[in-house]
Design an enzyme around this catalytic site. Structure first.
Site, PDB file in Angstrom:
ATOM      1  N   ASP A 192       0.844  -1.203   0.000  1.00  0.00           N
ATOM      2  CA  ASP A 192       0.000   0.000   0.000  1.00  0.00           C
ATOM      3  C   ASP A 192       0.880   1.253   0.000  1.00  0.00           C
ATOM      4  O   ASP A 192       0.383   2.377  -0.097  1.00  0.00           O
ATOM      5  CB  ASP A 192      -1.027  -0.001   1.150  1.00  0.00           C
ATOM      6  CG  ASP A 192      -0.389  -0.066   2.523  1.00  0.00           C
ATOM      7  OD1 ASP A 192       0.846  -0.172   2.610  1.00  0.00           O
ATOM      8  OD2 ASP A 192      -1.140  -0.012   3.533  1.00  0.00           O
ATOM      9  N   SER A 193       2.207   1.057   0.011  1.00  0.00           N
ATOM     10  CA  SER A 193       3.134   2.165  -0.222  1.00  0.00           C
ATOM     11  C   SER A 193       2.895   2.762  -1.605  1.00  0.00           C
ATOM     12  O   SER A 193       3.384   3.850  -1.911  1.00  0.00           O
ATOM     13  CB  SER A 193       4.591   1.691  -0.099  1.00  0.00           C
ATOM     14  OG  SER A 193       4.800   0.517  -0.860  1.00  0.00           O
TER      15      SER A 193
ATOM     16  N   ASP B 144      -1.004  -6.213  -0.225  1.00  0.00           N
ATOM     17  CA  ASP B 144      -1.305  -5.548   1.045  1.00  0.00           C
ATOM     18  C   ASP B 144      -2.799  -5.332   1.203  1.00  0.00           C
ATOM     19  O   ASP B 144      -3.468  -4.916   0.242  1.00  0.00           O
ATOM     20  CB  ASP B 144      -0.633  -4.160   1.061  1.00  0.00           C
ATOM     21  CG  ASP B 144       0.499  -4.097   2.057  1.00  0.00           C
ATOM     22  OD1 ASP B 144       0.583  -4.969   2.946  1.00  0.00           O
ATOM     23  OD2 ASP B 144       1.317  -3.163   1.934  1.00  0.00           O
TER      24      ASP B 144
ATOM     25  N   LYS C 185      -1.144  -9.411   3.002  1.00  0.00           N
ATOM     26  CA  LYS C 185      -0.397  -8.944   4.184  1.00  0.00           C
ATOM     27  C   LYS C 185      -1.265  -7.956   4.937  1.00  0.00           C
ATOM     28  O   LYS C 185      -1.952  -7.132   4.320  1.00  0.00           O
ATOM     29  CB  LYS C 185       0.927  -8.273   3.771  1.00  0.00           C
ATOM     30  CG  LYS C 185       1.677  -7.650   4.959  1.00  0.00           C
ATOM     31  CD  LYS C 185       3.098  -7.277   4.592  1.00  0.00           C
ATOM     32  CE  LYS C 185       3.246  -5.939   3.895  1.00  0.00           C
ATOM     33  NZ  LYS C 185       2.743  -4.761   4.646  1.00  0.00           N
TER      34      LYS C 185
ATOM     35  N   GLU D  73      -1.343  -5.466   8.763  1.00  0.00           N
ATOM     36  CA  GLU D  73      -0.527  -4.902   9.847  1.00  0.00           C
ATOM     37  C   GLU D  73      -1.161  -5.195  11.200  1.00  0.00           C
ATOM     38  O   GLU D  73      -2.382  -5.120  11.354  1.00  0.00           O
ATOM     39  CB  GLU D  73      -0.379  -3.389   9.651  1.00  0.00           C
ATOM     40  CG  GLU D  73       0.331  -3.043   8.347  1.00  0.00           C
ATOM     41  CD  GLU D  73       0.509  -1.536   8.156  1.00  0.00           C
ATOM     42  OE1 GLU D  73       0.232  -0.754   9.091  1.00  0.00           O
ATOM     43  OE2 GLU D  73       0.942  -1.144   7.048  1.00  0.00           O
TER      44      GLU D  73
ATOM     45  N   GLU E 239       9.278  -4.178  10.645  1.00  0.00           N
ATOM     46  CA  GLU E 239       9.650  -2.863  10.116  1.00  0.00           C
ATOM     47  C   GLU E 239      10.087  -1.926  11.244  1.00  0.00           C
ATOM     48  O   GLU E 239       9.419  -1.830  12.286  1.00  0.00           O
ATOM     49  CB  GLU E 239       8.466  -2.235   9.355  1.00  0.00           C
ATOM     50  CG  GLU E 239       8.817  -0.837   8.816  1.00  0.00           C
ATOM     51  CD  GLU E 239       7.868  -0.299   7.762  1.00  0.00           C
ATOM     52  OE1 GLU E 239       6.924  -1.014   7.359  1.00  0.00           O
ATOM     53  OE2 GLU E 239       8.088   0.850   7.330  1.00  0.00           O
TER      54      GLU E 239
HETATM   55  O1  KIV Z   1       3.534  -1.079   1.673  1.00  0.00           O
HETATM   56  C1  KIV Z   1       4.699  -1.493   1.679  1.00  0.00           C
HETATM   57  O2  KIV Z   1       5.476  -1.256   0.753  1.00  0.00           O
HETATM   58  C2  KIV Z   1       5.141  -2.260   2.828  1.00  0.00           C
HETATM   59  C3  KIV Z   1       6.605  -2.510   2.957  1.00  0.00           C
HETATM   60  C4  KIV Z   1       7.285  -1.253   3.272  1.00  0.00           C
HETATM   61  C5  KIV Z   1       6.908  -3.587   3.916  1.00  0.00           C
HETATM   62  O3  KIV Z   1       4.351  -2.639   3.635  1.00  0.00           O
END
Ligand code: KIV
Length: 267
Positions: A46-47, A85, A115, A117, A184
């Site tokens: 989600d970056s 994500d 993934k 959090e 992280e």
């Molecule tokens: O969203 C992302 O790119 C991430 C990584 C930084 C682990 O969660």
């Protein structure tokens, strides 16, 4: 067609003491390049909100946006395991929502895993998703979706109590059935303790040398992100300079009439 890696292959890399390589990708061309280079896993992070959409943080990213990017990455890759994500508010409300949304990332996005959090407080959610046969990667320590609670992107686990909580989070994520966990922004000693005490692989980002694998944001390692560069990022290329030079050359050639020539024209 190469065989795509599975979560079993990723687990085996830890058993064999081989480092696991992970990069983020959000589109077809980058996925194709890193897949051909032999990356183990691609994270559709989600970056994307920060490095592609230009948001201040990851919070505005929607599930539909994640599905769109995920499909492009899956089309661009053959052998890497693709993790998608789960964006902010797609799994926090209740377990039913979390299962439905994880399912959309697999069914519509084509990812092989999701993934999310959070540690102890997300264990039930991780278990619920794993129970419907969707592999889950955990993500603990500095969790960007908790930016407002953390008061910014700050290293987590420097105080003893916080470190103990992160260790408990790691154990809870493993017990809930996650196949790997992203660590992280935590001190390297804590990351080592977690890595030694878990049987699932740890994937570090700003968590030192002892993790079982490493993940970085592709725009950061290629110099494509000018916002900020955290200490843990290593820049392997400066692609923005090359891109800027190409764009400037194009503009000046169109303006001067040097492009197009007869070679670029149809008869
Ligand atoms: O969203 C992302 O790119 C991430 C990584 C930084 C682990 O969660």
């Amino acid at each position: 067609m190469k065989k795509r890696k599975t979560i079993l292959d990723i687990g085996q890399l830890k058993q064999q003491g081989e480092k696991i390589t992970v990069l983020t990708a959000y589109d077809y061309p980058f996925a194709k390049l890193m897949d051909a280079a032999g990356i183990d896993m691609i994270l559709v992070g989600d970056s994307v909100g920060s490095v592609v959409s230009g948001y201040e943080n990851t919070l505005p990213v929607t599930l539909d946006e994640m599905i769109y990017h995920c499909r492009a990455v899956v089309r661009g890759s053959e052998q890497a395991l693709v993790i998608a994500d789960m964006p902010f508010m797609s799994y926090q409300i209740d377990v039913r929502d979390a299962r439905l949304n994880a399912g959309r990332l697999i069914k519509e996005g084509g990812a092989q895993a999701v993934k999310l959090e959070g540690g102890e407080h997300m264990a039930e959610t991780i278990r619920a998703i794993v129970d419907i046969d969707i592999p889950v990667a955990g993500h603990i320590g500095l969790t960007p979706q908790s930016i407002h609670r953390m008061g910014g992107f700050k290293v987590q686990g420097r105080q003893e109590e916080q470190a103990r909580q992160i260790l408990a989070d790691a154990r809870a994520v493993e017990e809930a059935g996650a196949f790997c966990v992203v660590l992280e922004g935590i001190p390297c000693d804590l990351a080592k303790e977690i890595t030694d005490s878990l049987s699932i692989p740890t994937i570090g980002i700003g968590a030192g040398v002892d993790c079982d694998g490493q993940v970085l944001v592709i725009h950061d390692i290629l110099g494509l992100c000018d916002k900020y560069s955290p200490k843990f990022v290593k820049r392997y290329a400066d692609v923005s300079e090359t891109i800027s030079a190409g764009i400037s050359d194009y503009i000046s050639e169109v303006r001067s009439g040097a492009f197009p020539t007869i070679d670029h024209s149809f008869k």
